[in-house]
Design a protein around this motif. Structure first.
Motif, short mmCIF file in Angstrom:
data_model
loop_
_atom_site.label_atom_id
_atom_site.label_comp_id
_atom_site.label_asym_id
_atom_site.label_seq_id
_atom_site.Cartn_x
_atom_site.Cartn_y
_atom_site.Cartn_z
N ALA A 110 0.84 -0.96 0.13
CA ALA A 110 -0.03 -0.02 -0.03
C ALA A 110 1.04 1.10 0.02
CB ALA A 110 -0.99 0.07 1.09
N SER A 111 1.97 1.31 0.85
CA SER A 111 2.83 2.56 0.74
C SER A 111 3.41 2.60 -0.55
CB SER A 111 3.89 2.38 2.07
OG SER A 111 4.62 1.27 1.89
N PHE A 112 3.97 1.64 -0.98
CA PHE A 112 4.64 1.34 -2.39
C PHE A 112 3.64 2.09 -3.44
CE2 PHE A 112 5.62 -0.28 -6.55
CZ PHE A 112 7.13 0.17 -6.63
N GLY A 113 2.48 1.64 -3.45
CA GLY A 113 1.49 2.11 -4.39
C GLY A 113 1.24 3.83 -4.14
N LYS A 114 1.22 4.09 -2.88
CA LYS A 114 0.96 5.59 -2.76
C LYS A 114 2.27 6.40 -3.04
CE LYS A 114 0.11 8.81 1.10
NZ LYS A 114 0.31 9.17 2.51
N ALA A 115 3.34 5.83 -2.95
CA ALA A 115 4.62 6.63 -3.11
C ALA A 115 4.80 6.83 -4.85
CB ALA A 115 5.82 5.90 -2.60
N SER A 116 4.37 5.76 -5.41
CA SER A 116 4.47 5.76 -6.68
C SER A 116 3.54 6.65 -7.29
CB SER A 116 4.43 4.30 -7.59
OG SER A 116 3.15 3.67 -7.23
N SER A 117 2.22 6.80 -6.78
CA SER A 117 1.30 7.67 -7.35
C SER A 117 1.82 9.07 -6.95
CB SER A 117 -0.02 7.29 -6.76
OG SER A 117 -0.07 7.87 -5.49
N GLU A 118 2.31 9.44 -6.05
CA GLU A 118 2.86 10.79 -5.56
C GLU A 118 4.01 11.22 -6.53
OE1 GLU A 118 3.78 10.83 -1.38
OE2 GLU A 118 1.91 10.76 -1.05
N LEU A 119 4.65 10.35 -7.12
CA LEU A 119 5.88 10.53 -7.90
C LEU A 119 5.40 10.99 -9.38
CD1 LEU A 119 8.47 7.82 -7.04
CD2 LEU A 119 8.70 10.31 -6.55
N GLY A 120 4.31 10.41 -9.91
CA GLY A 120 3.50 10.53 -11.07
C GLY A 120 4.57 10.26 -12.27
N TRP A 121 4.17 10.74 -13.20
CA TRP A 121 4.71 10.56 -14.47
C TRP A 121 6.38 10.93 -14.82
CZ3 TRP A 121 2.92 6.89 -17.56
CH2 TRP A 121 1.76 6.35 -17.56
N GLY A 122 6.62 11.99 -13.92
CA GLY A 122 7.98 12.62 -13.79
C GLY A 122 8.91 11.67 -13.63
N ILE A 123 8.59 10.49 -12.91
CA ILE A 123 9.65 9.38 -12.61
C ILE A 123 10.20 8.66 -14.01
CG2 ILE A 123 8.13 7.40 -12.12
CD1 ILE A 123 11.29 8.16 -10.33
N ILE A 124 9.28 8.52 -15.07
CA ILE A 124 9.55 8.09 -16.10
C ILE A 124 10.59 8.56 -16.89
CG2 ILE A 124 8.67 7.16 -18.44
CD1 ILE A 124 5.99 6.44 -16.93
N LEU A 125 10.38 10.17 -16.88
CA LEU A 125 11.37 10.83 -17.42
C LEU A 125 12.57 10.72 -16.89
CD1 LEU A 125 12.25 13.12 -19.37
CD2 LEU A 125 11.43 15.00 -17.63
#
Length: 109
Positions: A34-49
């Motif tokens: 659950a915390s992993f999903g929350k952290a990845s949603s907070e990072l957003g699409w910028g992490i792909i860049l």
């Protein structure tokens, strides 16, 4: 081209595989999904860049390695060089021994 590891390389590879799998299982138990999903949603699409730019950086460094090989650059494939580069980078992340292992594997690759 598939290479069969020599008898000396096989135990080292098996140990590395076992250690990697153990470390992955340990980390998987430590991270709450659950915390992993929350952290990845907070990072957003910028992490792909960020990941894409890091990939471009590794490819550029690999290309630099290839250029330093001179006339011998066609004896080893680019994909093999990328693997060697990423392996040296991974070895460089190991605490106190990291720089020694990473630098020496880059020099002897």
């Amino acid at each position: 081209m598939l290479r069969i590891p020599s008898k000396a390389q096989l135990p080292v590879r098996l140990i590395a595989i076992a250690m990697s799998a153990g470390f992955f299982l340990y980390l998987s138990g430590e991270v709450v999904p659950a915390s992993f999903g929350k952290a990845s949603s907070e990072l957003g699409w910028g992490i792909i860049l960020v990941i894409a730019l890091a990939g471009v950086s590794h490819l550029a460094r690999t290309w630099g390695w290839r250029l330093n090989l001179g006339d011998d650059q066609h004896k080893i494939s680019f994909s093999r060089l990328v693997g060697l580069r990423l392996g040296a980078e991974a070895a460089g992340q190991l605490w106190i021994l990291g720089q020694t292992l990473g630098d020496s594997s880059e020099c002897h690759a």
